[in-house]
Design a protein around this motif. Structure first.
Motif, PDB file in Angstrom:
ATOM      1  N   UNK A 523       0.929  -1.296   0.111  1.00 38.93           N
ATOM      2  CA  UNK A 523      -0.033   0.122   0.095  1.00 38.93           C
ATOM      3  C   UNK A 523       0.868   1.186   0.078  1.00 38.93           C
ATOM      4  N   UNK A 524       1.873   1.292   0.802  1.00 37.92           N
ATOM      5  CA  UNK A 524       2.719   2.503   0.990  1.00 37.92           C
ATOM      6  C   UNK A 524       3.754   2.599  -0.507  1.00 37.92           C
ATOM      7  N   UNK A 530       2.440   6.505  -7.171  1.00 39.12           N
ATOM      8  CA  UNK A 530       1.801   7.404  -7.752  1.00 39.12           C
ATOM      9  C   UNK A 530       2.169   8.958  -7.919  1.00 39.12           C
ATOM     10  N   UNK A 531       2.916   9.298  -7.083  1.00 42.67           N
ATOM     11  CA  UNK A 531       3.683  10.806  -6.932  1.00 42.67           C
ATOM     12  C   UNK A 531       5.023  10.598  -7.859  1.00 42.67           C
ATOM     13  N   UNK A 532       5.719   9.681  -7.616  1.00 41.39           N
ATOM     14  CA  UNK A 532       7.165   9.416  -8.197  1.00 41.39           C
ATOM     15  C   UNK A 532       7.337   8.292  -8.845  1.00 41.39           C
ATOM     16  N   UNK A 533       6.895   8.051 -10.111  1.00 44.60           N
ATOM     17  CA  UNK A 533       6.776   6.778 -10.766  1.00 44.60           C
ATOM     18  C   UNK A 533       8.284   6.006 -10.885  1.00 44.60           C
ATOM     19  N   UNK A 534       9.177   6.818 -10.540  1.00 41.90           N
ATOM     20  CA  UNK A 534      10.705   6.268 -10.825  1.00 41.90           C
ATOM     21  C   UNK A 534      10.896   5.355  -9.507  1.00 41.90           C
ATOM     22  N   UNK A 535      10.108   5.599  -8.538  1.00 36.40           N
ATOM     23  CA  UNK A 535      10.478   4.694  -7.226  1.00 36.40           C
ATOM     24  C   UNK A 535      10.272   3.315  -7.404  1.00 36.40           C
ATOM     25  N   UNK A 559       6.243  10.359   2.236  1.00 36.89           N
ATOM     26  CA  UNK A 559       6.760  10.313   0.793  1.00 36.89           C
ATOM     27  C   UNK A 559       8.045  10.891   0.279  1.00 36.89           C
ATOM     28  N   UNK A 560       8.084  12.336   0.966  1.00 33.00           N
ATOM     29  CA  UNK A 560       9.355  12.867   0.670  1.00 33.00           C
ATOM     30  C   UNK A 560      10.658  12.033   1.048  1.00 33.00           C
ATOM     31  N   UNK A 561      10.291  11.494   2.485  1.00 33.17           N
ATOM     32  CA  UNK A 561      11.758  10.678   2.906  1.00 33.17           C
ATOM     33  C   UNK A 561      11.879   9.467   1.941  1.00 33.17           C
TER      34      UNK A 561
END
Length: 599
Positions: A523-524, A530-535, A559-561
């Protein structure tokens, strides 16, 4: 009868008495074909020399047909001129121009190529036997050498006290003198490795579980008699230690054997010349796939198309395989596309006559999520396709780093480190489990779904450090610095990273690695992607217990960390190596002692 050099002679049989071509015997080199109006015969265009006989001199361009005493005809009784058995079966001989000859529909002008590529069969057979013998003898010798080195280390620790008197006494108690003879164990080891398929061709000789099965079988044969004299608990512990030591020695030896063989052995022995057959797209895709991605294992000579006409970049068509196999000295023929039955028969005939190995590697099998296995039913082979677990992020695997260490060495390193970690963490985990059980009710160990390599979901094993109902609503939540769900005992467990020790089981199962990106909850993970696809690129390799991001960034709580953690993970993927992993493990010890990054 003679003819000018620029003309060819054509022998025409009567339409009312068409004799079978294989019943006619010519004293010189001719090829024939059968158009609609009868049999035509002409001199071969493939350069076969004219054979001189007593009746036909070499300079004569005529032909002589030997009479047949028992000729069979395909149609109505022959005409009167051919009634007797001694009559010649030739009605007329007429010189004609080469340009007036009808087209060769059967392709007989290329027939002499069969005689050429048939000589490849004994050469390929010798190459196959030589390669198999070198691999078998080399593996047996390397296994014996690895066992001898392990025995030498044992003798050095026991008799010469290389690591001190205390270690020497421990080794004597563990395996007493005369307890196991090296010669007998070596024989049992070779039998065990042979039975479990560790001398087979391909990747079987590198598979850790096959080597473990061979070592377990050999040690069981050697320890069987001792089991009844010293007691099961003691002998089983000694059995596990000996099996693990020999297994680790064989794992390292097999990796070194492949590395030395690829680097120093003649290329013709370790890299068979390989020809692909199929469409251009399928052949290019197979050449770039992981099956043929490591060019030290084979020599790519090109591809042939299963079409009537050759395309740009192709060596030829299926009909030209005899010439291609002989000219390029091919050892392997790999069918990379779904071709027609006629073309497949042509490939099998050409490869079989040339003594080449034939493999089928269609794109749906190479790139599909199947586990193939041949099942025999009533003498016929069936290819059973067992679906593998689907990989939601399978495209990320194409971005994974490619190196010898990542393919073979890292797995050996993970297994050795995980076994050491299980022994090292057994006591701390046991104490932590007892403390958690006394503090609060609930399961001591928990299973959490995590995202593994390629997006595959697996369950990670952890020692519980939070309250039993930490996620009442069933939704995954970030762990913060002062998380109220963490119990007092759980805070110490997290500070000393004792909750991570059970994850060595996941490493042994092949779901995780010692060093790599930290696995996230599904889930995380989706929330960050969704915010950073490269993740999503982090799942190109197996997740790890520790890693560059875990050491320098700690646990992610937002999400930022997670984005900062991605930068560290990308750096690790770009520099992955044995030295880098050892450096990160060393720094992990400092993190555990200081408690940096714990939640």
């Amino acid at each position: 009868m003679s003819a000018p050099p620029h003309r060819s002679l054509v022998c025409v049989t009567l339409d009312t008495a068409r004799c079978r071509s294989r019943k006619l015997r010519f004293s010189n080199s001719l090829v024939d074909w059968r158009p609609a109006n009868g049999y035509f015969r002409r001199r071969s265009q493939a350069g076969l020399p004219l054979r001189a006989t007593n009746h036909v001199p070499r300079k004569d361009y005529g032909i002589r047909v030997q009479p047949l005493s028992r000729a069979k005809f395909d149609n109505t009784p022959p005409v009167e001129s051919l009634a007797t058995a001694r009559d010649l079966r030739v009605a007329a001989v007429a010189p004609v121009q080469d340009t007036t000859l009808p087209e060769d529909p059967e392709g007989f002008a290329k027939e002499p190529a069969k005689l050429i590529y048939h000589r490849r069969a004994p050469q390929n057979l010798r190459h196959r036997l030589t390669t198999a013998s070198i691999h078998l003898v080399g593996l047996v010798a390397a296994d014996i050498l690895a066992l001898a080195l392990a025995a030498a280390v044992y003798i050095g620790l026991r008799d010469y006290a290389l690591l001190g008197a205390e270690v020497a006494d421990f080794v004597r108690k563990l395996i007493p003198t005369g307890y196991m003879r090296v010669g007998e164990y070596g024989t049992a080891l070779l039998i065990g490795l042979f039975v479990t398929g560790n001398y087979s061709y391909g990747d079987h000789r590198r598979e850790p579980h096959r080597l473990l099965a061979g070592c377990a079988l050999a040690t069981g044969l050697a320890f069987w008699a001792i089991l009844w004299s010293r007691g099961a608990p003691v002998v089983l512990f000694e059995y596990a230690v000996v099996t693990g030591v020999v297994w680790a020695a064989l794992l390292g030896e097999r990796v070194m054997f492949d590395l030395l063989l690829q680097r120093f052995a003649p290329r013709m022995l370790v890299a068979p010349r390989t020809l692909l057959v199929g469409s251009r797209r399928d052949c290019d895709g197979l050449h770039r796939s992981r099956v043929f991605g490591w060019e030290r294992d084979y020599t790519y000579v090109g591809y042939a198309v299963a079409e009537r006409r050759s395309t740009d970049g192709a060596l030829g068509t299926v009909g030209e395989l005899p010439t291609i196999l002989d000219r390029l000295k091919v050892h392997w023929v790999v069918v990379a596309s779904s071709i027609s039955e006629e073309d497949f028969r042509a490939v099998m005939d050409a490869a079989g006559s040339a003594g080449c190995k034939v493999f089928a590697a269609p794109s749906w099998l190479v790139h599909g999520q199947f586990e193939p296995q041949v099942i025999w039913r009533r003498g016929h082979g069936l290819l059973e396709l067992t679906p593998r677990a689907a990989l939601p992020l399978a495209d990320t695997l194409s971005h994974a780093p490619d190196s010898f260490y990542l393919h073979y060495g890292k797995r050996v390193f993970d297994i050795g480190g995980a076994l050491f970690g299980v022994l090292l963490g057994a006591v701390p985990v046991l104490l932590g489990a007892i403390a958690m059980r006394l503090e609060s009710r609930g399961p001591v160990f928990i299973l959490q779904p995590r995202v593994g390599r390629g997006g595959r979901i697996f369950e990670i094993v952890k020692l519980r450090s939070m309250v039993a109902d930490a996620e009442r609503d069933g939704k995954a939540k970030w762990a913060t610095m002062q998380d109220e769900r963490i119990t007092p005992v759980g805070r110490w467990i997290r500070r000393l990273r004792i909750d991570e020790f059970p994850q060595f089981v996941n490493v042994l199962l092949g779901q995780m690695s010692l060093v790599g990106p930290r696995p996230e909850r599904p889930e995380l993970h989706d929330e960050v992607v969704k915010v950073h696809p490269e993740f999503a690129m982090r799942v190109a390799v197996k997740p790890g217990i520790t890693g560059l991001a875990q050491i320098y960034n700690g646990y992610a709580d937002s999400i930022d960390s997670s984005l900062r953690k991605l930068a560290y993970d990308q750096r690790y993927l770009a520099n992955i190596s044995l030295g880098f992993d050892l450096m990160l493990l060393k720094k992990t010890v400092n993190v555990v002692l200081t408690g940096h990054g714990s939640r």
